[in-house]
Every structure is written in C-alpha cells, then in structure tokens.
Design a protein around this motif. Structure first.
Motif, PDB file in Angstrom:
ATOM      1  N   ARG A 144      -1.125   3.517  -0.906  1.00 46.22           N
ATOM      2  CA  ARG A 144      -2.551   3.244  -1.109  1.00 46.22           C
ATOM      3  C   ARG A 144      -2.950   3.258  -2.578  1.00 46.22           C
ATOM      4  O   ARG A 144      -4.136   3.151  -2.891  1.00 46.22           O
ATOM      5  CB  ARG A 144      -3.391   4.254  -0.322  1.00 46.22           C
ATOM      6  CG  ARG A 144      -3.210   4.133   1.193  1.00 46.22           C
ATOM      7  CD  ARG A 144      -4.143   5.055   1.946  1.00 46.22           C
ATOM      8  NE  ARG A 144      -3.964   4.931   3.391  1.00 46.22           N
ATOM      9  CZ  ARG A 144      -4.669   5.597   4.300  1.00 46.22           C
ATOM     10  NH1 ARG A 144      -5.623   6.447   3.895  1.00 46.22           N
ATOM     11  NH2 ARG A 144      -4.444   5.428   5.596  1.00 46.22           N
ATOM     12  N   VAL A 145      -1.975   3.368  -3.456  1.00 46.07           N
ATOM     13  CA  VAL A 145      -2.234   3.339  -4.896  1.00 46.07           C
ATOM     14  C   VAL A 145      -1.914   1.950  -5.413  1.00 46.07           C
ATOM     15  O   VAL A 145      -0.798   1.458  -5.256  1.00 46.07           O
ATOM     16  CB  VAL A 145      -1.396   4.399  -5.631  1.00 46.07           C
ATOM     17  CG1 VAL A 145      -1.611   4.304  -7.135  1.00 46.07           C
ATOM     18  CG2 VAL A 145      -1.749   5.801  -5.122  1.00 46.07           C
ATOM     19  N   ALA A 146      -2.895   1.316  -6.039  1.00 45.24           N
ATOM     20  CA  ALA A 146      -2.730  -0.071  -6.481  1.00 45.24           C
ATOM     21  C   ALA A 146      -1.571  -0.247  -7.453  1.00 45.24           C
ATOM     22  O   ALA A 146      -0.818  -1.218  -7.382  1.00 45.24           O
ATOM     23  CB  ALA A 146      -4.025  -0.563  -7.120  1.00 45.24           C
ATOM     24  N   ALA A 147      -1.411   0.711  -8.378  1.00 44.86           N
ATOM     25  CA  ALA A 147      -0.329   0.609  -9.361  1.00 44.86           C
ATOM     26  C   ALA A 147       1.039   0.631  -8.695  1.00 44.86           C
ATOM     27  O   ALA A 147       1.979  -0.022  -9.165  1.00 44.86           O
ATOM     28  CB  ALA A 147      -0.432   1.748 -10.375  1.00 44.86           C
ATOM     29  N   VAL A 148       1.146   1.356  -7.603  1.00 42.35           N
ATOM     30  CA  VAL A 148       2.404   1.409  -6.862  1.00 42.35           C
ATOM     31  C   VAL A 148       2.670   0.069  -6.185  1.00 42.35           C
ATOM     32  O   VAL A 148       3.800  -0.445  -6.212  1.00 42.35           O
ATOM     33  CB  VAL A 148       2.373   2.551  -5.827  1.00 42.35           C
ATOM     34  CG1 VAL A 148       3.594   2.492  -4.916  1.00 42.35           C
ATOM     35  CG2 VAL A 148       2.299   3.903  -6.536  1.00 42.35           C
ATOM     36  N   ARG A 149       1.627  -0.515  -5.589  1.00 40.36           N
ATOM     37  CA  ARG A 149       1.799  -1.825  -4.950  1.00 40.36           C
ATOM     38  C   ARG A 149       2.176  -2.884  -5.983  1.00 40.36           C
ATOM     39  O   ARG A 149       3.002  -3.760  -5.727  1.00 40.36           O
ATOM     40  CB  ARG A 149       0.512  -2.227  -4.226  1.00 40.36           C
ATOM     41  CG  ARG A 149       0.020  -1.248  -3.180  1.00 40.36           C
ATOM     42  CD  ARG A 149       1.057  -0.989  -2.081  1.00 40.36           C
ATOM     43  NE  ARG A 149       1.271  -2.117  -1.204  1.00 40.36           N
ATOM     44  CZ  ARG A 149       0.636  -2.289  -0.030  1.00 40.36           C
ATOM     45  NH1 ARG A 149      -0.283  -1.414   0.366  1.00 40.36           N
ATOM     46  NH2 ARG A 149       0.926  -3.312   0.743  1.00 40.36           N
ATOM     47  N   GLU A 150       1.575  -2.788  -7.159  1.00 43.78           N
ATOM     48  CA  GLU A 150       1.884  -3.740  -8.228  1.00 43.78           C
ATOM     49  C   GLU A 150       3.333  -3.593  -8.690  1.00 43.78           C
ATOM     50  O   GLU A 150       4.050  -4.589  -8.863  1.00 43.78           O
ATOM     51  CB  GLU A 150       0.933  -3.547  -9.401  1.00 43.78           C
ATOM     52  CG  GLU A 150       1.142  -4.529 -10.528  1.00 43.78           C
ATOM     53  CD  GLU A 150       0.104  -4.384 -11.627  1.00 43.78           C
ATOM     54  OE1 GLU A 150       0.436  -4.687 -12.793  1.00 43.78           O
ATOM     55  OE2 GLU A 150      -1.034  -3.966 -11.334  1.00 43.78           O
TER      56      GLU A 150
END
Length: 260
Positions: free
Chosen positions: A65-71
């Motif tokens: 749920r962390v955007a930086a992780v998905r990126e």
C-alpha cells in the motif's frame, strides 16, 4: 515469507528522504525492513535486474500500500521485461499519488507489449503537458520509438526534432536524445547526418550512457577486438583493426574471407 540476505552495510537510510517519509506510515521495524529491500533494488537494478526484481517482490509483499514500493516494483519488473506486471505496478503507484511522472515509462511498457499505437495515443494525452522538461523529452523518445515500431522511420525522425535537440545546452537527457536521433537517421540511410549526431551525442555523454563512440567507430570502419599481443603490450586492451580500405596502406594482408 522467504527473505533474501541484506549486507550489513545496508541500513535503509540510503533511500530518498521522500520515500522514507512514505514509509513512516508503517511500524518502525517493518519500515526499516522495507527500506533495506528498496535499497537492494536500487543497488542491483542496473547490474543484476533479476536479483533486484526478487528484492522488489519482498518489499511488495511487506508494504503493497506504499506508492514508492509499487513504483520500485514496477521499475524492477520493467528492467526484466515483465511489461504487463510493470504496467500494473506503475498504474497502482499513479492511482496512489496522482502524479503523472510515470506516464512515459507506462507508455514504453505498451511498446514492450507490442502495442505501439497505445504508446502513441498516450503521447497525445493531456498528461504529457503536466510533465517536467525531462519527462516531456522522455515521452518524445518513447513516441519516436513507437513510430519506429510501426515502420514510420521518417515520422520518428520528425518526432525527435525540437528545441531540446537543437539546443547546445547539455542536460541529463541530451546524450540519449542525440543518440536516438542519430540512430533514426542511420536507419533512414542518412549516414552523413547520423555521423554528425553520433559525434554530438559523444560530446554530451560524459557518463558513458550510450555506445555512441562505438557506433561512430563502426561507421568509420574501425573494428575493436580483444587481444593480448605486442600491440597491446599484453594489457588486454582492445586493439583497433584498420578498415578494409586502409589495409593496403597499413601493410596488412587481407584474411582469407576477404578475398574475392
């Protein structure tokens, strides 16, 4: 959950401060664990993209749920040519942040999936106008690549033309833009112009991001081979072979395969 080893000198503090702020939404121990895995992704993605991908999957399982992780997961998938997966992760990150900065790489994923027409459609969307200059240049490179995918080489050349290409100012994107333009010109059979732009790419490429120097040498008829001989002094450095048209002057006998 299976974990991968993290070197002792990786603390997690190496990541960008904005990413660290995002991770503050997690419990402290979990945030530190995710940060270390993200550092490993960044450290490995250029030299060992498959290993970087493995670390990105761990970070994703820990903090999806962390955007930086998905990126980060998206870039790791992109580096290993898992374009469907990369596109899904980039879309997720974009939904979370509302940012358009991933738009060019999302379009390039469409190219990787064999859908250049979708990449071209994205190049005409309003999101492109919201990109910073670097993002707009990146989008131009992707659009030119899509044109080439569709066999539209002349259109690709035109797509790359613009004030950024004409400028004498060297920016982070300059070498890649000039290189792409030179390569497109060469594909179109415009060799003299291609030589000029490969040379200009070399001038801007202080960090060796492209192989423009090798491409220019090839156009000059210079082949580089690895050899341990008297010319290299046993150093193993590449030795330039004279072009075929220069062999007579150099006193080099043509090899058997070169004889008529």
């Amino acid at each position: 959950m299976r974990r991968l080893p993290i070197p002792e000198d990786v603390t997690g503090h190496e990541i960008d401060k904005d990413v660290r702020q995002e991770l503050q939404s997690l419990p402290k121990t979990l945030a530190e664990d995710v940060a270390k895995n993200l550092v490993m992704v960044a450290n490995l993605i250029d030299d060992d993209p498959e290993e970087a991908y493995a670390y990105s999957r761990i970070a994703l399982r820990l903090a999806s749920r962390v955007a930086a992780v998905r990126e980060a997961a998206g870039f790791a998938a992109y580096a290993t040519q898992r374009y469907t997966e990369a596109l899904a992760e980039f879309r997720a990150a974009r939904r979370m942040t509302g940012s358009v900065e991933l738009w060019p790489v999302m379009a390039d994923c469409e190219r990787g999936l064999g859908r250049p027409e979708r990449a071209m459609a994205m190049a005409g969307e309003p999101e492109v106008q919201k990109l910073d200059k670097a993002g707009q240049v990146e989008m131009r490179l992707v659009a030119a690549g899509a044109r080439r995918d569709m066999g539209q080489i002349d259109a690709a050349i035109v797509t790359l033309q613009g004030p950024e290409l004409a400028s004498n100012s060297v920016q982070p994107w300059t070498a890649r833009l000039r290189y792409a333009y030179a390569d497109a010109l060469l594909t179109a059979g415009r060799e003299a112009e291609a030589r000029e732009w490969f040379a200009k790419a070399i001038e801007a490429d202080k960090d060796g991001l492209t192989d423009a120097s090798d491409r220019l040498a090839q156009l000059d008829g210079v082949d580089f081979v690895d050899a341990l001989d008297e010319e290299s002094g046993g150093s193993g450095e590449p030795v330039a072979e004279p072009a075929a048209e220069d062999q007579d002057e150099a006193g080099v006998e043509p090899v058997e395969g070169d004889k008529d």
